[in-house]
Design a protein around this motif. Structure first.
Motif, mmCIF file in Angstrom:
data_model
loop_
_atom_site.group_PDB
_atom_site.id
_atom_site.type_symbol
_atom_site.label_atom_id
_atom_site.label_comp_id
_atom_site.label_asym_id
_atom_site.label_seq_id
_atom_site.Cartn_x
_atom_site.Cartn_y
_atom_site.Cartn_z
ATOM 1 N N ALA A 50 6.534 -22.024 29.482
ATOM 2 C CA ALA A 50 5.643 -22.374 28.373
ATOM 3 C C ALA A 50 6.204 -21.831 27.053
ATOM 4 N N ALA A 51 6.710 -20.594 27.079
ATOM 5 C CA ALA A 51 7.285 -19.999 25.867
ATOM 6 C C ALA A 51 8.501 -20.807 25.403
ATOM 7 N N LEU A 52 9.315 -21.235 26.360
ATOM 8 C CA LEU A 52 10.495 -22.045 26.016
ATOM 9 C C LEU A 52 10.074 -23.368 25.396
ATOM 10 N N GLU A 53 9.022 -23.952 25.962
ATOM 11 C CA GLU A 53 8.522 -25.227 25.426
ATOM 12 C C GLU A 53 8.019 -25.045 23.988
ATOM 13 N N VAL A 54 7.293 -23.955 23.747
ATOM 14 C CA VAL A 54 6.803 -23.665 22.393
ATOM 15 C C VAL A 54 7.987 -23.495 21.446
ATOM 16 N N LYS A 55 9.001 -22.761 21.889
ATOM 17 C CA LYS A 55 10.195 -22.522 21.072
ATOM 18 C C LYS A 55 10.889 -23.852 20.741
ATOM 19 N N ASN A 56 11.015 -24.713 21.742
ATOM 20 C CA ASN A 56 11.663 -26.016 21.535
ATOM 21 C C ASN A 56 10.862 -26.894 20.568
ATOM 22 N N GLU A 57 9.533 -26.844 20.719
ATOM 23 C CA GLU A 57 8.681 -27.627 19.806
ATOM 24 C C GLU A 57 8.835 -27.103 18.372
ATOM 25 N N ALA A 58 8.916 -25.778 18.228
ATOM 26 C CA ALA A 58 9.093 -25.173 16.909
ATOM 27 C C ALA A 58 10.429 -25.609 16.304
ATOM 28 N N LYS A 59 11.474 -25.651 17.148
ATOM 29 C CA LYS A 59 12.789 -26.108 16.667
ATOM 30 C C LYS A 59 12.710 -27.554 16.195
ATOM 31 N N LYS A 60 12.051 -28.400 16.992
ATOM 32 C CA LYS A 60 11.914 -29.818 16.620
ATOM 33 C C LYS A 60 11.179 -29.955 15.288
ATOM 34 N N ALA A 61 10.134 -29.153 15.139
ATOM 35 C CA ALA A 61 9.355 -29.205 13.901
ATOM 36 C C ALA A 61 10.212 -28.758 12.716
ATOM 37 N N ALA A 62 11.020 -27.713 12.909
ATOM 38 C CA ALA A 62 11.897 -27.226 11.839
ATOM 39 C C ALA A 62 12.914 -28.291 11.457
ATOM 40 N N VAL A 63 13.511 -28.938 12.471
ATOM 41 C CA VAL A 63 14.472 -30.022 12.224
ATOM 42 C C VAL A 63 13.787 -31.156 11.472
ATOM 43 N N ALA A 64 12.580 -31.507 11.891
ATOM 44 C CA ALA A 64 11.849 -32.591 11.225
ATOM 45 C C ALA A 64 11.564 -32.240 9.767
ATOM 46 N N ARG A 65 11.211 -30.969 9.495
ATOM 47 C CA ARG A 65 10.959 -30.544 8.113
ATOM 48 C C ARG A 65 12.239 -30.681 7.270
ATOM 49 N N LYS A 66 13.365 -30.212 7.838
ATOM 50 C CA LYS A 66 14.643 -30.326 7.116
ATOM 51 C C LYS A 66 14.970 -31.781 6.817
ATOM 52 N N GLU A 67 14.748 -32.637 7.811
ATOM 53 C CA GLU A 67 15.011 -34.065 7.621
ATOM 54 C C GLU A 67 14.135 -34.612 6.485
ATOM 55 N N ALA A 68 12.886 -34.204 6.492
ATOM 56 C CA ALA A 68 11.955 -34.676 5.452
ATOM 57 C C ALA A 68 12.404 -34.183 4.074
ATOM 58 N N VAL A 69 12.852 -32.922 4.004
ATOM 59 C CA VAL A 69 13.349 -32.386 2.737
ATOM 60 C C VAL A 69 14.547 -33.181 2.259
ATOM 61 N N LYS A 70 15.479 -33.480 3.193
ATOM 62 C CA LYS A 70 16.663 -34.262 2.853
ATOM 63 C C LYS A 70 16.257 -35.650 2.319
ATOM 64 N N ARG A 71 15.340 -36.294 3.017
ATOM 65 C CA ARG A 71 14.886 -37.636 2.610
ATOM 66 C C ARG A 71 14.253 -37.601 1.234
ATOM 67 N N ASP A 72 13.428 -36.585 1.036
ATOM 68 C CA ASP A 72 12.756 -36.449 -0.275
ATOM 69 C C ASP A 72 13.804 -36.245 -1.385
ATOM 70 N N ALA A 73 14.792 -35.421 -1.096
ATOM 71 C CA ALA A 73 15.846 -35.144 -2.074
ATOM 72 C C ALA A 73 16.643 -36.417 -2.357
ATOM 73 N N ALA A 74 16.943 -37.156 -1.306
ATOM 74 C CA ALA A 74 17.695 -38.403 -1.472
ATOM 75 C C ALA A 74 16.877 -39.392 -2.283
ATOM 76 N N ALA A 75 15.578 -39.444 -1.993
ATOM 77 C CA ALA A 75 14.697 -40.386 -2.720
ATOM 78 C C ALA A 75 14.617 -39.982 -4.188
ATOM 79 N N ALA A 76 14.550 -38.681 -4.473
ATOM 80 C CA ALA A 76 14.469 -38.190 -5.839
ATOM 81 C C ALA A 76 15.784 -38.468 -6.564
ATOM 82 N N TYR A 77 16.878 -38.382 -5.840
ATOM 83 C CA TYR A 77 18.173 -38.596 -6.440
ATOM 84 C C TYR A 77 18.308 -40.062 -6.832
#
Length: 101
Positions: free
Chosen positions: A74-101
């Motif tokens: 369960a702890a590993l699953e939580v950790k993996n979900e947190a990683k996915k969420a972090a990756v998704a946030r980074k992707e969103a930041v990149k997209r926002d930056a690209a859109a602003a550019y």
């Protein structure tokens, strides 16, 4: 006649004494055998109790390990979900930056 009667009485008393002694010996042997049976039964009960305690201990240990394994998964699953969420946030930041550019 008196001598014969006395002899017969003595023989009867001796026979009765021997019979009593034989019965007492048989009763004592029976008591001894019952005591042996009881001792064996007690030993068997102790063995059974020890086996049951061992099985209960093993079951508790298995349950503890299973719980620990499930908690780790369960702890590993939580950790993996947190990683996915972090990756998704980074992707969103990149997209926002690209859109602003």
């Amino acid at each position: 006649r008196d001598a014969a009667a006395a002899y017969e009485a003595k023989q009867a008393a001796e026979t009765a004494r021997k019979e009593t002694a034989k019965n007492e010996a048989a009763a004592a042997l029976e008591v001894k055998n019952e005591a042996k049976k009881a001792a064996v039964a007690r030993k068997e009960a102790v063995k059974r109790d020890a086996a049951a305690a061992y099985e209960a201990k093993q079951a508790a240990e298995t349950a503890r390990k299973e719980t620990a394994k499930n908690e780790a998964a369960a702890a590993l699953e939580v950790k993996n979900e947190a990683k996915k969420a972090a990756v998704a946030r980074k992707e969103a930041v990149k997209r926002d930056a690209a859109a602003a550019y």
